[in-house]
Design an enzyme around this catalytic site. Sequence first.
Site, mmCIF file in Angstrom:
data_model
loop_
_atom_site.group_PDB
_atom_site.id
_atom_site.type_symbol
_atom_site.label_atom_id
_atom_site.label_comp_id
_atom_site.label_asym_id
_atom_site.label_seq_id
_atom_site.Cartn_x
_atom_site.Cartn_y
_atom_site.Cartn_z
ATOM 1 N N ASP A 183 7.525 -6.425 -1.000
ATOM 2 C CA ASP A 183 6.187 -7.000 -1.103
ATOM 3 C C ASP A 183 5.875 -7.404 -2.546
ATOM 4 O O ASP A 183 5.295 -8.465 -2.782
ATOM 5 C CB ASP A 183 5.128 -6.005 -0.625
ATOM 6 C CG ASP A 183 5.113 -5.828 0.878
ATOM 7 O OD1 ASP A 183 5.463 -6.791 1.592
ATOM 8 O OD2 ASP A 183 4.754 -4.733 1.343
ATOM 9 N N LYS B 103 4.938 2.906 5.621
ATOM 10 C CA LYS B 103 5.539 2.583 4.329
ATOM 11 C C LYS B 103 5.688 3.797 3.408
ATOM 12 O O LYS B 103 6.600 3.836 2.582
ATOM 13 C CB LYS B 103 4.725 1.492 3.623
ATOM 14 C CG LYS B 103 4.781 0.147 4.332
ATOM 15 C CD LYS B 103 4.041 -0.926 3.549
ATOM 16 C CE LYS B 103 4.111 -2.266 4.254
ATOM 17 N NZ LYS B 103 3.457 -3.342 3.470
#
Length: 279
Positions: free
Chosen positions: A109, A72
């Site tokens: 997210d 990420k």
Amino acid sequence: MPTRATDVRRAAVLGSPIAHSLSPVLHRAAYEELGLTHWSYERFEVDEAGLPGFIEGLGPEWAGLSLTMPLKRAVIPLLDSISDTAASVEAVNTVVFTEDGRRIGDNTDVPGMVAALREHGIEQVDSAAVLGAGATASSALAALARICTGEVVACVRSETRAAEMRQWGERLDIEVRTADWADAAEALRAPLVIATTPAGTTDALADAVPERPAALFDVLYDPWPTALAARWSMAGGAVVGGLDLLVHQAVLQVEQMTGRSPAPLDAMRKAGERALAAR
């Protein structure tokens, strides 16, 4: 970008380890529901060292990528731009390839957490607690920055982690007070508790669930329920699970990659539930 059902388009989730990922189940369920019969979604075991070569080798048929740990942050230098949300937590979990070849990064997210909480009727809280201090904890703080009007207590195991969480708080403009993990039981009295720790970490806290707990968001989905979530639910508290987060963030990914909105939330959730039950 092309969105006709006859366009051959590819997407995938990358990470290491990746075999456990439910993302293919969720995305394929969305494609089926949307009639995108020429779309495919796979999973690839890719670590940080292999990521640049993997991305460079992708052809024009690729629509997007989902990224999990440890990629990420590693992906950011490989992109043309990232969203403000991704920049705020220095983490990208979604890459969309545009028609002109640009690589755009986003983080679903954070809004996925907010959407999962909202679905359970949690729109705003005046304080909260976060258990843990990893990458998911920073996303939790970013989500809380949107819905929490007061202090967030972060329960951590080391002063190094505590300093990191306070820094994230300053960066995200949310008041963060850190506490030692030994005091985590007291934090369970918060109006909203977000558990971001690995499987088994919060099991010992199950006996400390308040008599009348408020809301728990446990980001794990396998195994489920966790000991903490099970006890919380038995005591009558609201529980938001990791599958809720996984589905809501995947909905946003599908919409960005396919250009179709809204993505079929219910079909994706049911597919995820079936897959977990089969395990």
